[in-house]
Scaffold this motif. Structure first.
Motif: not given
Length: 166
Positions: A94-108
């Motif tokens: 869950k933590s890994r998924l949320q980190q990837v989500q946040q990273k992708l969101s920031n990049t977008l």
């Protein structure tokens, strides 16, 4: 297994969007330098990356569906990553998924801002080109017949923005 595949695809999407962000920075400088050939090259590279992003998005949707099936949901729900993370019960995953989500969101978000800036720069360049053409050749609806300087209508159709007579 399905979650691992989904996370890998999200990472690849982020990497591809970071490449788009790098191109956006190069595009900004190319626009400011008025290098049309360079701009065409960048647009071709962006087009290839957009095609790759489309393919990755399709694979991401398939991986999300596979994950949903793995947790017992048989319908093809179109869940966003926040909703999907609620179905992940392992804290590490869950933590890994949320980190990837946040990273992708920031990049977008950064990519969106860079694209907005480039769009404004292009619009300013086009406005300047239009203005320059108007100064060089006059307005297209300009009357090219002689008008006496005391004629009232003459000054309103005068080309350019400056009146040298003061």
């Amino acid at each position: 297994m399905a979650l691992t595949r989904l996370l890998e695809l999200l990472e690849r999407l982020d990497e591809t969007h970071l490449q788009m962000l790098d191109l956006a920075a190069i595009k900004k400088q190319t626009i400011m330098d008025n290098k049309v050939d360079g701009l065409i090259d960048i647009m071709n590279r962006e087009s290839k990356l957009m095609k790759l992003i489309g393919q990755l998005e399709e694979q991401r949707a398939e991986a999300a569906f596979t994950f949903l099936q793995g947790v017992g949901i048989r319908s093809n729900l179109n869940l966003n990553l926040t909703e999907l993370s609620r179905l992940v019960f392992d804290p590490e995953d869950k933590s890994r998924l949320q980190q990837v989500q946040q990273k992708l969101s920031n990049t977008l978000h950064r990519l969106k801002k860079a694209n907005e800036l480039n769009q404004k720069l292009i619009e300013q360049s086009l406005t300047f080109i239009d203005y320059s053409l108007d100064l060089l050749v006059g307005r297209p609806n300009q009357d090219f017949t002689y008008h006496h300087p005391s004629d009232k209508g003459y000054s309103s159709t005068r080309p350019g923005l400056f009146d040298a007579r003061g």
